[in-house]
Design a protein around this motif. Structure first.
Motif, PDB file in Angstrom:
ATOM      1  N   ARG A 132      19.461  12.824 -27.476  1.00  0.00           N
ATOM      2  CA  ARG A 132      18.334  12.744 -28.423  1.00  0.00           C
ATOM      3  C   ARG A 132      17.101  12.103 -27.788  1.00  0.00           C
ATOM      4  N   GLY A 133      17.249  11.697 -26.545  1.00  0.00           N
ATOM      5  CA  GLY A 133      16.125  11.058 -25.836  1.00  0.00           C
ATOM      6  C   GLY A 133      15.701   9.766 -26.521  1.00  0.00           C
ATOM      7  N   ALA A 134      16.663   9.046 -27.070  1.00  0.00           N
ATOM      8  CA  ALA A 134      16.342   7.832 -27.837  1.00  0.00           C
ATOM      9  C   ALA A 134      16.018   6.652 -26.931  1.00  0.00           C
ATOM     10  N   GLN A 135      15.145   5.779 -27.458  1.00  0.00           N
ATOM     11  CA  GLN A 135      14.768   4.579 -26.720  1.00  0.00           C
ATOM     12  C   GLN A 135      15.340   3.378 -27.482  1.00  0.00           C
ATOM     13  N   VAL A 136      16.103   2.540 -26.781  1.00  0.00           N
ATOM     14  CA  VAL A 136      16.709   1.394 -27.462  1.00  0.00           C
ATOM     15  C   VAL A 136      16.213   0.107 -26.811  1.00  0.00           C
ATOM     16  N   ALA A 137      15.596  -0.772 -27.600  1.00  0.00           N
ATOM     17  CA  ALA A 137      15.100  -2.054 -27.073  1.00  0.00           C
ATOM     18  C   ALA A 137      15.953  -3.187 -27.628  1.00  0.00           C
ATOM     19  N   ILE A 138      16.502  -3.984 -26.705  1.00  0.00           N
ATOM     20  CA  ILE A 138      17.326  -5.123 -27.142  1.00  0.00           C
ATOM     21  C   ILE A 138      16.545  -6.394 -26.859  1.00  0.00           C
ATOM     22  N   GLU A 139      16.347  -7.206 -27.905  1.00  0.00           N
ATOM     23  CA  GLU A 139      15.549  -8.428 -27.728  1.00  0.00           C
ATOM     24  C   GLU A 139      16.439  -9.658 -27.668  1.00  0.00           C
ATOM     25  N   GLU A 140      16.176 -10.480 -26.665  1.00  0.00           N
ATOM     26  CA  GLU A 140      16.898 -11.756 -26.565  1.00  0.00           C
ATOM     27  C   GLU A 140      16.144 -12.806 -27.379  1.00  0.00           C
ATOM     28  N   PRO A 141      16.691 -13.907 -27.787  1.00  0.00           N
ATOM     29  CA  PRO A 141      18.075 -14.303 -27.518  1.00  0.00           C
ATOM     30  C   PRO A 141      19.051 -13.655 -28.494  1.00  0.00           C
ATOM     31  N   LEU A 142      20.232 -13.353 -27.971  1.00  0.00           N
ATOM     32  CA  LEU A 142      21.307 -12.817 -28.816  1.00  0.00           C
ATOM     33  C   LEU A 142      22.458 -13.814 -28.770  1.00  0.00           C
ATOM     34  N   PRO A 143      22.653 -14.567 -29.836  1.00  0.00           N
ATOM     35  CA  PRO A 143      23.670 -15.633 -29.795  1.00  0.00           C
ATOM     36  C   PRO A 143      25.102 -15.099 -29.885  1.00  0.00           C
ATOM     37  N   THR A 144      26.003 -16.020 -29.956  1.00  0.00           N
ATOM     38  CA  THR A 144      27.423 -15.679 -30.100  1.00  0.00           C
ATOM     39  C   THR A 144      27.801 -15.782 -31.574  1.00  0.00           C
ATOM     40  N   VAL A 145      28.645 -14.870 -32.043  1.00  0.00           N
ATOM     41  CA  VAL A 145      29.070 -14.929 -33.454  1.00  0.00           C
ATOM     42  C   VAL A 145      30.595 -15.009 -33.521  1.00  0.00           C
TER      43      VAL A 145
END
Ligand code: ADP
Length: 422
Positions: free
Chosen positions: A285-298
């Motif tokens: 699908r030519g998708a763009q995925v942006a992951i933003e930090e901080p990502l804590p622990t759950v």
């Protein structure tokens, strides 16, 4: 009366009066003592009524108790007695006097006496009667107090009984509730087990249908006319769709039944694993995925969390208008003891009135032709997250993209110490 023995008389009074809490008994014992200890020719003992508004004639000497015994407070007792035919007039050698029964300014009664004594004898008798009346007042007050105490104790006992009845009712209701909950749990488990085994058993004949339709297309390629081929293809597609449905139902059933064990899970790793599951789809699908930090622990069950994130991401890249490049943004937000993970897309959006129902099994807002799917993905997300003690939700408007969120507990220090991070 023997004038020189008042102390002995009073001692006798102490022996016969004050040993019980029965008002009739005590007043009768008192008048009996009075007739023995003095030479009164007539006596009337009035006691203040419970409400304090009247006097009650309770004992007499020298005349019988009249039918009517209530004397309004403030009225002259002598007059009242006279009106009832009692001869109280002072005759030549008779003297009459009234002694109030008072204690700490409380009027407990009146003792009216007619005596044949006179002079010093009369004075001595009056002193004795007055002391005895004071003693009786103490006895009467104690009886009143005892009765009030008894009433309060009875009230407390009544309240206690009512409370214990209430407790019994509550316990019975609780037991009923527990029994109902247990029955419901059993029924649910049975239903889930049944659904699981039926779904499982359904897949074999489905695979046979698909296989034979395929065989028809391959082995009889030359003999089927175009319509026959179309039918065979439709059979195949229908069988495949049904297989997809059953697989998703099985996945839902699994997440409902499996044992949930929570341990600290790094969100970053769970997201990356989910993206790995969807690599093909994202690329296609030519998708763009942006992951933003901080990502804590759950605190989560790792595979259930990965499945939930996979489903959310899969929807985020799927429900996008034709010709639009899917853009997904992932970030986390700390909210006290919890962490909220957001998955935002630039898709078609969802009308607010559907925000709740899309999390239910088989609820879809579009036909399969427009957007493929079974309508179970979000039901799996909700079931899994709730079983991990979390919550899910969505913020969205039609045409303005969607923001799905999953909220989970943060691991406590204890959980960090006890379990390894996964
Ligand atoms: P499926 O994706 O198989 O249709 P889901 O349970 O995952 O089933 O989703 C239920 C419905 O909710 C979808 O059919 C769609 O109508 C709507 N939906 C889910 N995610 C999104 C999204 N990101 N944007 C728009 N609509 C969505």
């Amino acid at each position: 009366m023997e004038e020189n023995r008042p102390l002995e008389r009073l001692y006798e009074l102490g022996l016969v009066v004050g040993s019980t809490v029965n008002l009739d008994h005590e007043t009768a014992a008192f008048t009996e003592w009075l007739s023995r200890a003095s030479e009164v020719t007539l006596a009337a003992l009035f006691i203040t009524a419970e409400d304090g508004q009247a006097l009650q004639l309770v004992q007499t000497i020298g005349f019988p108790l009249p039918a009517e015994t209530t004397l309004p407070l403030g009225m002259d007792p002598w007059r009242w007695l006279k009106e009832r035919g009692v001869r109280t007039l002072q005759e030549d050698n008779l003297c009459r006097y009234a002694v109030p029964l008072v204690i700490e300014q409380e009027l407990l009664g009146i003792l009216c006496v007619v005596s044949c004594r006179s002079g010093e004898d009369l004075e001595r008798e009056q002193r004795l009667v007055s002391t005895a009346a004071n003693y009786l007042a103490v006895v009467l007050r104690n009886i009143r107090r005892y009765q009030a105490l008894e009433e309060r104790m009875a009230e407390v006992e009544r309240l206690n009984r009512a409370l214990s009845d209430l407790l019994d009712d509550l316990q019975a209701a609780n037991r009923n509730l527990e029994a109902t909950a247990a029955r419901l749990r059993d029924a649910n488990e049975e239903l889930e087990a049944f659904a699981y085994s039926v779904s499982h058993d359904l897949r074999a004949p489905l695979r046979a249908m698909e296989g034979f339709a395929q065989a028809l297309l391959e082995d009889y390629a030359g003999e089927l006319d175009p319509q026959g081929e179309d039918y065979a293809r439709r059979i195949m597609r229908a069988a495949q769709r049904m297989d997809r449905l059953i697989q998703d139902l099985l996945a839902y059933s699994r997440v409902s039944r499996m044992e949930i064990r929570r341990s600290p899970v790094r969100l970053r790793q769970a997201i990356e694993e989910a993206l790995g599951n969807l690599a093909e789809e994202i690329q296609a699908r030519g998708a763009q995925v942006a992951i933003e930090e901080p990502l804590p622990t759950v605190l989560a069950h790792r595979s259930v969390l990965v499945q939930a994130v996979t489903n959310l991401l899969s929807n985020a890249v799927k429900f996008v208008a034709h010709g639009v490049q899917p853009r997904v943004r992932i970030w986390a937000e700390e909210r006290g003891e919890r962490v909220r993970l957001w998955v935002e897309d630039n898709g078609i959006g969802i009308a607010p009135e559907h925000h709740e129902r899309i999390f239910r099994v088989f609820e879809r807002l579009h036909g399969v032709e427009t957007y493929p799917g079974t309508g179970i993905g979000l039901a799996i997300v909700r079931k899994g997250v709730e079983r991990m003690g979390g919550q899910v939700g969505v913020e969205s408007e039609v045409g303005q993209g969607s923001r799905f969120w999953v909220e989970l507990d943060r691991p406590s220090r204890q959980a960090w110490g006890n379990q390894g991070q996964t």
